[in-house]
Structure formats: C-alpha cells, structure tokens
Scaffold this active site. Structure first.
Site, PDB file in Angstrom:
ATOM      1  N   PRO A 238       0.840  -1.191   0.000  1.00 41.79           N
ATOM      2  CG  PRO A 238      -0.188  -1.177   2.092  1.00 41.79           C
ATOM      3  CD  PRO A 238       0.750  -1.955   1.255  1.00 41.79           C
TER       4      PRO A 238
ATOM      5  CB  VAL B  62       1.659   6.623   1.960  1.00 41.83           C
ATOM      6  CG1 VAL B  62       1.436   8.075   2.360  1.00 41.83           C
ATOM      7  CG2 VAL B  62       0.600   5.735   2.575  1.00 41.83           C
TER       8      VAL B  62
ATOM      9  CG  ASP C  75       5.097  -1.429   2.136  1.00 40.28           C
ATOM     10  OD1 ASP C  75       5.625  -2.515   1.850  1.00 40.28           O
ATOM     11  OD2 ASP C  75       3.919  -1.334   2.541  1.00 40.28           O
ATOM     12  CG  HIS C  76       0.664   3.474   5.320  1.00 39.67           C
ATOM     13  ND1 HIS C  76       1.114   3.493   6.630  1.00 39.67           N
ATOM     14  CD2 HIS C  76      -0.176   4.522   5.195  1.00 39.67           C
ATOM     15  CE1 HIS C  76       0.549   4.511   7.258  1.00 39.67           C
ATOM     16  NE2 HIS C  76      -0.237   5.163   6.416  1.00 39.67           N
ATOM     17  NE  ARG C  77       3.238  -4.372   2.684  1.00 40.81           N
ATOM     18  CZ  ARG C  77       3.724  -5.296   1.861  1.00 40.81           C
ATOM     19  NH1 ARG C  77       3.143  -6.479   1.758  1.00 40.81           N
ATOM     20  NH2 ARG C  77       4.797  -5.048   1.149  1.00 40.81           N
TER      21      ARG C  77
END
Lengths: 379, 485
Positions: B279, B281, B455-457
């Site tokens: 995901p 951002v 990577d928003h993880r």
C-alpha cells in the site's frame, strides 16, 4: 415449387410427441420402410430424388464458396450450414409457393430453394444491406439474427392467415438453442391457443454456439412442445426423405385446420457457428467424425448409387451446376456496389416522409462537415 | 500469350472486428501455381486458427510476411501473378474500392468488369474493421468474452473498432498541412494516463487524428469544455515543426507491436507486483535548496573533488543516506513468506536509470559506508554501466531503498512506485529558480520538490514524514547534517 400429394388425412394419424427417431434412409443409404410415413413420400420418384441430391450438393457448394469469400475478406461474416443440407432441402422442398417461411440466419439453403438470388443471399453477409431480398416476392422473411424471434413473427403471420381463411401454411426455422428462448415458448403458447397454421421446424444441430444441447434440455427437444399441447415429430435431420415426410405431415395438418406442429430435425453443425467461431475449443473431434459418417449427402449418394441413378452424366451435371452457382455467387458478391451513407434512409418508409427527409438532410450536412474547409467549424 | 498482372491479397478481418492475425504457416511458395480457393496459409486470430483460401487462380509472386509474423488487417500478405483476362477468378475479382456508387437497390447481376489496365489490384478490403477507423486515443476498452469465439478482448486499439467507411479516411489530405507530433507531445502522450474521452465532435476528432494530435492533451474552449476545431488547430500550431523522421514514423505504421519481453516485461511485472502488494503512500515537500547548490559549487571548486562528477543527485543521495540513520524503518523490507519485518543495517541505494532497454534500478552496495567522493564515483559508474546496458543481475538485486531523479526530465514531482521489496523511494524534482519567502521577504531561490513513496505496512506517516523532513532540512541547509550524525 413441388406439389404435395394428399396421401391420407393428417387428422387421422396420432398426434405424436417426439418418440422414436423417424428414419427412412439409413446412414448406409438403405431405404427403410415405415408403415406410417412411407405414404407421405411415395410420390417421390427417381427424378425427384436426383433433384434433391442436386439441391443439397449445390447448397453445400454455396456454403463452401461463401466461407472462402469470408476468408478472402469479401464477406464480413458467414454462418455455415455444412451438415444441415437434408434438413434444409427436405423441409423447404415440401413447401408451396404461397406458404410463408420465417428463417433464422443459417437457412441460406432454404433461401436458395425459395428463389433468392445469390447476390441477395450474399448481400447481408457482405454488410451491404440490412436485408437481402424482397420477402413478398419469394414468401421468405429476411433472416432473423435475434435467436428465435422469427417464431413469433411466424405465429402472428399464421394467425393472420387464419383470419383470411386461407389454406396457406407458415413455417419457422430455428435451432436447438432457440427452444430455450422466451420468444419461442411464447410463440408456442399462442400457436397452440389459436391453433395457428404454423410449423416450428427446429434444426437441432447440437450446438448453440458453444453450448451443447444436452445442457439445455433434459428431455428430447421434441418432447418440449407437448407441454404446450403441440404435437411433435423427431426425425433424422440428415435423412432428406424423413424430413420431407415429417414436414409434409405438419404442413398438411396446418392447412387443414389441425393447428401447429413441432418438428425436431436431429442434425449436426459440421462447421463453426460462424466464420468468427472456433469449434475446436469446445467440441470433441470424435463427435465430428461420428456425424461425418451420417453425412446427409453421402447417404443420398449411396441410395442413388444403389438405385443405379448415379450416372457419370448425372454427377457431371450436378457438379457443373454447383460450380456455376458458386461462380455466380462469387462474381455477384465481388462486384456488388457499396452502399452509400444516405442509403440508410431509403427503406424506412415506402412513401416519402418529412421526418425522415429532415433526418436525411441533417445527416447529409453532417457528412459534408468532414470535407469542409476548416474555417467552417464543426460545432 | 496473355498478359499477366500482379494482384495483392490483403489480410482480411477474419472474425467480426479483429485488427490483426498471425501467419502460422504458408502452404504455398513463390512460383507455385494455385487454384481459386486453394488453401494458401494457416492464420491464427484472437478467435481461431483458420485456413486462408486463395482469392485468385495464378502463380504466387511474393509472400510479404514470414510465418510467425503478426500482421495488421489490411496489409498485403501475398501477391499473385494472374491472367490479365480476369477469367481465372470465376468472374471478375477487381479493385473492390473502385465500385460504383450505386445504392443497394441497384441491380447486382454478375458483371465481369475486370480492371484490365491496372497494374496492382487489391482485394480484401471488405469487412475490415481497420485500425484506421479506430481512434488512437483512449484507454483500451476491454470486453470479457461471453461465449466462445465471441467478444474477444479488443487489444491496443483505443476503443472498439468500427468497420471502416471506405472513403472517410483521408490521410493524404492531412499530410500537406499537418505537423506530426512534436517530441514533448509525443512524450506526454506516451505516459499520458488517459481517463475519460475528451468531449468533441466527430469531425474534430478526425481532424485531430489526421494531425496526429491526442485530444487528451488539448484544452477545450467550447461550451462545457468541448474541444473545437480551432482548439485542435491552435494546439497543432503550438507544437513545434517535426523533423523528417518523425513525420515518417507518424505517417507510416499506425501502430507498432513489440513483443513484451526483456526489461519491459520485468519492469511491468515488478511494478504490478509492487503496486498491488505494497500500500503506497506518497508525500511531497518543496525545499529551498539554494544552500545545497552553493555547496555543490564550492565542492566543484575544491581540489579534492577534481575529476569527480558532482550533481544535485550526489548531494541528495548522501542526504538520503544521512536521513536514514534516524529513520531506519524506511530501509526495511516486508517478508510476507516468513511473516517478518527485515530491518536492514546497511543501505543498498538503488538509482532508477533510464537505459536503452528501459527502466532499471541498479543499486550501490553498502552506500551508507561510502564517503562523498566514493559515492560520486559509484553513482557515475552505475549510470554509465546502466546506459551501456551492461548492468549485471547482482547490481539489480538486493536494493534496500531507491532514488529516482525525475528532475533531469524537468519534472517537479510524482508518485513513484516502490522498487519491489523496498520500503521507500524518493523522487527528486528539478531544481528551479522560484519566488520564495526568506525572512518574510520575497526572494528568488533555487527550489526543488521531493516526493517520497513508502510502504504503509512498514512505515507510518510519522516516520515517513520525519524522514522527508530530515531530508528536506539537509538539502535546505547541509550544515544540518551536523545534528544528525
């Protein structure tokens, strides 16, 4: 057209529903005697048999030529009839000139028998017109692309025939897939309710494009009409004599006020659904081989051979006829003039119509805007 | 002895709206005598493998396409030498484009007007959907096949193709007055993320097509943003005159098909994998980099840096490495298989490089241990190697964070897609002079935009923002490094 004999009264024979497959000529070309149906084809002599053979051979040739023309870019599309020659010739040769026929898109053989010019057959598939022939000239409606709709047209026409008190019969052609359509079922409801003089001639060619007939119906198609109170017959659609016998029974019943009949002609689509289809993606080649052994023309060929009718002279005559028809089809197709954009307005009304004229004028000006000097603007 | 003529057979649309077919094999060779309808080739379309019957009786003069070639509908595939009499084709195959204008109501009795004196006659124009009819604009309209043999997916042809209306397409008239695409327009077209079809009228669309203009790029001044003829002409005039080669490229093939392979294939797979697993951002920060540019100028004048290639990228790369020290989560990896987060205690710094073969992201191993001079050398080597197409697989793997220098293309900002397996990527914008507020006064400063995707993880907004702020702080004032190491 050929005169239909009057060997018995159709009202006196049982209203069959489906039942055994009616066969008068075996795949090996042997004439099979049938106590009930022989009488309906007893007038068909040697010459008549030979002419059936000629017609079947010619329409197969039309089909091959049209398929080639499509591959050569001369036709946009073609729905092959290969394998269905007996079903088409046997049924259409049973009709009278004043009978009216409502075909689907695959009945090019029927169109040939009814007297459509070859250019008229090719025209629609070349994309040059939305119709091929004058339906009133040959009592053959223009091909219906929408699956099964023509069964409603046929039933309506037949109801009109009733109102006129005529003894004309009406015949609708459709395929196995069409029996799953609402239109065909509605048509059968009305035909039965009004006892309309219509024959539903179903060519069960086993494939509704890629959908096999067995997944559409758990009973034989000929058993479906009994639910509507319509008698039916199940015939070997690759046996031209059986097809003629059944069609004659049904037409006779229609003329005599006996109401509708459903005929399931069990045949096989040897080619693709259309030239845009690839049947090898969904069809077992072994199935094709099985049906090749039941080929309608080969079967009649064997029968004629056994009867000693298949002379060299006769075969040469049939071949030259087929070649001539193919050449005419090709020539008329290739030389066909392209329609012009404004032609689309030509046959909307039979008489001048101001609203259409207005639209035509607008469209004409729209077309001109493509070639106008840029400063004219196109808004 | 009858005279002969050459007739071409053009690839027809073999199945209701196809734009191309692949020649699988030829069943005839040059010099072979063929009969009408004799099978000459096997061809595969998106729908079926079909046999092509010869439209002529004659001698094969030339096979224009090799087996294995994908051919556009309407292109000549084979030429025949046929009798001039035209009798061989069973009744007058002739130039199908040369038909009279009579309507369908006309009498179609089989005529035999073979076009005797024409040297080359083409057939197979009927029923061609022809890419000419389709506009080269717009996202591909995908149709799901509903039945076998039907509803084939429309490929690469803008929108569903229409059958050509013979006379409408008039490429010639356009060529006299039409500038083809200028370079910037072409570039924008290539990367244009085309969404909704711009509003216009068919004649204007045609004009745009003839001029080779992508309507997506034209601003409409008509009612409701409608693009007018004038808008297209103004746009056409605004673009610079094309060079000879561009004209021929624009005029020749209407589309060029390139097999998806090599770097392009790898890039595509990597981007898809990255975009749809991590995901993303993206954050932006615009920074006054005047101090960095001054530093760069000073270093260039420093003897210690003689022979070293110093660019804003060199400084920015160093700044990224420094900023990572306090924000290590941006230098990590999500290990889905083992359900672990891998924190790298080293930095393999990837640099996106545009190479002749396409995009590659080679990385500098242990870049965090390098001095500025070593980093400068490594960057120079890396880009030279990449441009020469000699980057080794090991240089392409094992990256931990990447930089993409879109500023060299004059671009300010973007939303970069992560190099798969990495947690962050920084896009460096162009350094531009711009009005900037300094001490409450408007001043002309050198300004640069930074775009950071993460990577928003792995990275929360806080960590990402801190990293970007640190990076910006260094570039705004390189002395800030003192506070970070």
């Amino acid at each position: 057209m050929h005169h239909t004999p009057d060997p018995g009264h159709s009202a006196q024979i049982p209203l069959r529903t489906g039942g055994d497959l009616l066969q008068l000529v075996s795949p090996e070309g042997e004439r099979i005697s049938h106590p009930e149906f022989d009488i309906w084809v007893k007038d068909i002599g040697d010459e008549h048999l030979c002419s059936l053979y000629e017609d079947m051979t010619v329409i197969r040739r039309i089909d091959a030529e049209a398929t080639a023309l499509q591959r050569q870019g001369e036709l946009a599309l073609w729905p092959p009839l290969l394998g269905q020659e007996a079903a088409q010739i046997g049924s259409s040769r049973s009709l009278r000139d004043d009978d009216f026929v409502f075909p689907s898109y695959r009945e090019s053989g029927v169109a040939y028998v009814r007297g459509a010019h070859l250019s008229e057959i090719a025209r629609v598939w070349r994309g040059n017109a939305s119709y091929g022939w004058d339906p009133l000239r040959i009592n053959l409606a223009t091909p219906q692309i929408i699956i099964g709709s023509q069964s409603l047209h046929a039933t309506g026409y037949a109801m009109g025939v009733q109102l006129d008190g005529a003894n004309t019969a009406v015949l609708a052609y459709f395929g196995d897939g069409a029996t799953s359509e609402g239109d065909v079922n509605e048509a059968m409801v009305f035909a039965a309710s009004y006892q309309a003089p219509v024959v539903f001639f179903c060519q069960n060619n086993h494939w509704a494009i890629s959908e096999p007939v067995r997944v559409q119906s758990h009973v034989q198609l000929a058993d479906r009409p009994s639910g509507f109170g319509i008698p039916s017959m199940r015939v070997d659609g690759n046996d031209v004599l059986a097809v003629m016998a059944a069609t004659r029974v049904a037409l006779d019943r229609a003329r005599k006020g006996g109401g509708p009949t459903f005929i399931e002609a069990v045949t096989y689509r040897m080619g693709p659904h259309t030239t845009a289809d690839d049947p090898t993606r969904y069809r077992d080649p072994i199935e094709l081989e099985d049906w090749a052994a039941k080929d309608p023309i080969l079967r009649l060929h064997k029968l004629l051979e056994a009867k000693g009718l298949l002379t060299e002279d006769m075969e040469a005559r049939v071949k030259s006829k087929a070649d001539a028809v193919a050449a005419e089809l090709r020539a008329s197709c290739i030389d066909m003039p392209d329609p012009q954009p404004l032609d689309v307005f030509n046959h909307v009304y039979s008489t001048p119509n101001s609203w259409i004229e207005r639209q035509k004028d607008h469209y004409s000006r729209y077309l001109n805007s493509f070639n106008q000097p840029v400063e004219e603007g196109a808004l | 002895m009858t005279a002969t003529m050459i007739k071409e057979f053009r690839l027809p649309d073999l199945g209701e709206g196809l734009t191309e077919s692949e020649i699988l094999s030829w069943k005839v060779a040059v010099g072979d005598t063929v009969t009408l309808n004799q099978v000459i080739a096997e061809v595969e379309t998106a729908k079926a493998v079909v046999e092509l019957p010869s439209p002529f009786a004659g001698v094969v003069a030339e096979l224009h396409e090799q087996p294995g070639t994908v051919v556009e509908v309407g292109k000549p595939i084979v030429s025949f030498e046929v009798d001039d009499a035209g009798s061989s084709n069973g009744g007058g195959v002739s130039d199908t484009r040369d038909r009279s204008a009579a309507g369908p109501a006309g009498n179609q009795s089989a005529g035999n007007h073979s076009s005797g004196d024409r040297a080359v006659v083409e057939t197979s124009t009927k029923g061609s959907p022809s890419t000419a009819g389709a506009e080269a604009v717009g996202a591909p309209a995908k149709r799901e096949p509903n039945l076998v043999g039907y509803g084939a997916v429309v490929e690469h042809s803008g929108r569903p193709t229409r059958r050509a209306r013979g006379q409408v397409q008039d490429v010639k008239s356009a060529s006299s007055e039409a500038p083809a695409l200028s370079e910037p327009a072409a570039a924008r077209q290539a990367e244009g993320d085309v969404s909704e079809r711009p509003r216009s009228t068919p004649p204007v669309r045609k004009l745009a097509r003839d001029l080779g203009i992508n309507l997506e790029l034209v601003r409409g001044t008509g009612p409701g943003g409608l693009i007018t003829r004038e808008d297209v002409q103004n746009f056409s005039g605004a673009t610079e005159a094309p060079s000879e080669t561009q004209v021929s490229a624009a005029r020749g093939e209407r589309e060029t098909r390139t097999p998806i392979k090599g770097v392009r294939k790898f890039t595509a797979a990597a981007m898809v994998q990255s975009a749809f697993t991590a995901p993303h951002v993206t954050e932006f920060l615009t920074v006054d980099v005047t101090a960095t540019m001054e530093l760069l100028a000073r270093l260039k004048g420093n003897k210690a840096f003689d022979g070293y290639k110093l660019t804003p990228l060199t400084i920015a790369a160093k700044a990224v490495l420094v900023a990572l020290r306090n924000n290590p989560s941006l230098n990590s990896r999500w290990d889905e298989a083992s359900q672990e987060i891998v924190q790298f205690n080293y930095v393999n710094l990837g640099i996106a490089a545009a190479t002749p073969r396409g995009l590659t992201v080679p990385n500098i191993k242990d870049a965090d241990r390098l001095t500025l001079r070593e980093l400068s050398t490594a960057l120079t080597e890396l880009t030279d190697t990449a441009r020469a197409g000699k980057t080794s697989p090991s240089e392409l793997s094992g990256g931990t964070i990447s930089i993409t220098n879109i500023g060299v293309f004059g671009i300010d900002a973007g939303t970069p897609i992560l190099n798969p397996g990495e947690a962050a990527i920084v896009a460096l914008g162009a350094v531009r002079k711009a009005p900037w507020v300094v001490n409450d006064q408007l001043a002309v400063r050198q300004v640069m935009s930074l775009s950071l995707s993460f990577d928003h993880r792995l990275v929360d907004g806080e960590q990402g923002s801190r990293f970007l702020a640190d990076l910006g702080a260094i570039l705004a004032d390189p002395a800030m490094v003192m506070t970070m190491i």
